[in-house]
Design a protein around this motif. Structure first.
Motif, short mmCIF file in Angstrom:
data_model
loop_
_atom_site.label_atom_id
_atom_site.label_comp_id
_atom_site.label_asym_id
_atom_site.label_seq_id
_atom_site.Cartn_x
_atom_site.Cartn_y
_atom_site.Cartn_z
N PRO A 190 -4.55 -10.11 1.08
CA PRO A 190 -5.39 -9.56 -0.19
C PRO A 190 -4.36 -9.86 -1.34
O PRO A 190 -3.05 -10.01 -1.10
CB PRO A 190 -5.51 -8.28 -0.20
N LEU A 191 -4.78 -10.17 -2.45
CA LEU A 191 -3.97 -10.32 -3.58
C LEU A 191 -3.63 -8.95 -4.04
O LEU A 191 -4.23 -8.30 -4.02
CB LEU A 191 -4.84 -11.17 -4.85
N LEU A 192 -2.47 -8.82 -4.68
CA LEU A 192 -2.01 -7.84 -5.46
C LEU A 192 -1.76 -8.19 -6.99
O LEU A 192 -0.65 -8.86 -7.05
CB LEU A 192 -0.80 -7.06 -4.71
N PHE A 193 -2.35 -7.90 -7.64
CA PHE A 193 -2.32 -7.96 -9.22
C PHE A 193 -1.17 -6.87 -9.54
O PHE A 193 -1.70 -5.59 -9.75
CB PHE A 193 -3.42 -8.05 -9.94
N PHE A 199 -8.68 -7.63 -2.88
CA PHE A 199 -7.46 -7.69 -3.98
C PHE A 199 -7.31 -6.12 -4.41
O PHE A 199 -8.11 -5.29 -4.36
CB PHE A 199 -7.71 -8.38 -5.32
N LEU A 200 -6.07 -5.83 -4.85
CA LEU A 200 -5.52 -4.73 -5.17
C LEU A 200 -5.10 -4.75 -6.70
O LEU A 200 -4.40 -6.11 -6.74
CB LEU A 200 -4.37 -4.24 -4.39
N TRP A 201 -5.49 -4.21 -7.69
CA TRP A 201 -5.08 -4.04 -8.85
C TRP A 201 -4.02 -2.83 -9.36
O TRP A 201 -4.55 -1.90 -9.00
CB TRP A 201 -6.08 -4.41 -9.82
N SER A 239 -11.79 -4.09 -2.85
CA SER A 239 -10.86 -4.30 -3.72
C SER A 239 -10.23 -2.69 -3.86
O SER A 239 -11.11 -1.70 -3.66
CB SER A 239 -11.61 -4.56 -5.34
N LEU A 240 -9.20 -2.56 -4.33
CA LEU A 240 -8.87 -1.26 -5.02
C LEU A 240 -8.12 -1.18 -6.40
O LEU A 240 -7.31 -2.26 -6.45
CB LEU A 240 -7.61 -0.65 -3.90
N LEU A 241 -8.63 -0.52 -7.25
CA LEU A 241 -8.00 -0.48 -8.48
C LEU A 241 -7.16 0.68 -8.60
O LEU A 241 -7.83 1.79 -8.56
CB LEU A 241 -9.25 -0.58 -9.56
N HIS A 242 -5.75 0.48 -8.62
CA HIS A 242 -5.13 1.92 -8.53
C HIS A 242 -4.21 2.16 -9.86
O HIS A 242 -3.61 1.11 -10.32
CB HIS A 242 -3.93 1.66 -7.40
N ARG A 243 -4.86 3.18 -10.32
CA ARG A 243 -3.74 3.67 -11.69
C ARG A 243 -2.70 4.31 -11.27
O ARG A 243 -2.67 5.02 -10.37
CB ARG A 243 -4.83 4.33 -12.43
N VAL A 244 -1.62 3.81 -11.95
CA VAL A 244 -0.24 4.47 -11.91
C VAL A 244 0.06 5.18 -13.22
O VAL A 244 -0.14 4.72 -14.40
CB VAL A 244 0.79 3.21 -11.82
N PHE A 263 2.46 3.95 -3.39
CA PHE A 263 2.74 3.04 -1.98
C PHE A 263 1.77 3.41 -0.73
O PHE A 263 1.43 2.73 -0.01
CB PHE A 263 4.31 2.83 -1.68
N SER A 264 1.94 4.82 -0.57
CA SER A 264 1.11 5.44 0.52
C SER A 264 -0.13 5.04 0.33
O SER A 264 -0.96 4.47 1.23
CB SER A 264 1.42 7.04 0.55
N THR A 265 -0.88 5.16 -0.87
CA THR A 265 -2.14 4.75 -1.18
C THR A 265 -2.55 3.21 -1.04
O THR A 265 -3.40 2.82 -0.16
CB THR A 265 -2.63 5.20 -2.64
N LEU A 266 -1.74 2.44 -1.56
CA LEU A 266 -1.58 0.99 -1.23
C LEU A 266 -1.76 0.75 0.33
O LEU A 266 -2.80 0.04 0.70
CB LEU A 266 -0.77 0.13 -2.02
N THR A 267 -0.67 1.36 1.10
CA THR A 267 -0.49 0.98 2.40
C THR A 267 -2.08 1.42 3.29
O THR A 267 -2.31 0.68 3.96
CB THR A 267 0.53 1.60 3.02
N GLY A 268 -2.26 2.54 2.97
CA GLY A 268 -3.54 3.17 3.52
C GLY A 268 -4.86 2.18 3.26
O GLY A 268 -5.64 1.92 4.15
N TRP A 269 -4.99 1.81 2.07
CA TRP A 269 -6.27 0.93 1.71
C TRP A 269 -6.07 -0.29 2.38
O TRP A 269 -7.05 -0.80 2.98
CB TRP A 269 -6.06 0.65 0.23
#
Length: 175
Positions: free
Chosen positions: A11-14, A123-125, A146-151, A162-168
């Motif tokens: 996956p891409l990670l933007f 992808f993840l953004w 895709s996962l759009l993750h707001r920080v 990081f837990s959310t990204l890894t889980g996805w």
């Protein structure tokens, strides 16, 4: 899924810069911004660069994604930030000229271009300006996972992020 694309690809990670990697929060909990001379590049004289966590690069690399800068810092991200956090040179999303009135109200100006850049790949953004409209638009317009993750821009990337990204990644793009 578009022809030639596969969910088995990494996956891409933007990655956005300001907010996720350079948090704006102060010890008082108030949003803080830097006054930077607009005639210089983003990295020159930016007092917030000291907020970069030098361990972020290794944590991002460990996710196993194809990392891509998705920031208005453009190539300056490779020159100024990558070496400070231990990342190699990354591809950089080149932003086209855009009109704020293109697309539905509330759609972030980056969203459509990132979906085009992903070209069907998973992808993840990671950004601090992602909205519900961005999620709806990507769900309707992107054929891959895709996962759009707001920080939180006052804190930057944290362990919970990081837990959310890894889980996805484990669920959507197993290795």
């Amino acid at each position: 899924m578009r022809a030639g694309k596969s969910v088995t690809e990494r996956p891409l990670l933007f990655l956005d810069m300001d907010g996720p990697l350079i948090p704006f929060g102060s010890s008082s909990g108030h949003l803080q911004t830097a006054a930077v001379d607009s005639s210089t590049s983003p990295g020159q004289g930016n007092p917030l660069l000291k907020r970069l966590d030098p361990g972020l690069g290794a944590r991002l690399m460990a996710l196993g994604c194809h990392l891509v800068w998705a920031t208005t810092w453009m190539e300056e991200a490779n020159e100024t930030v990558s070496p400070r956090i231990g990342l190699p040179r990354l591809p950089v999303v080149e932003w086209p000229d855009f009109r704020a009135d293109e697309g539905p109200r509330g759609l972030h100006w980056k969203t459509r271009h990132l979906v085009e850049w992903a070209d069907g790949r998973p992808f993840l953004w990671v950004d601090d300006e992602i909205s519900a409209m961005d999620r709806l638009w990507v769900d309707a317009s992107h054929p891959g996972p895709s996962l759009l993750h707001r920080v939180d821009p006052t804190k930057g990337l944290m362990n919970a992020d990081f837990s959310t990204l890894t889980g996805w990644l484990c669920a959507a793009a197993p290795r």
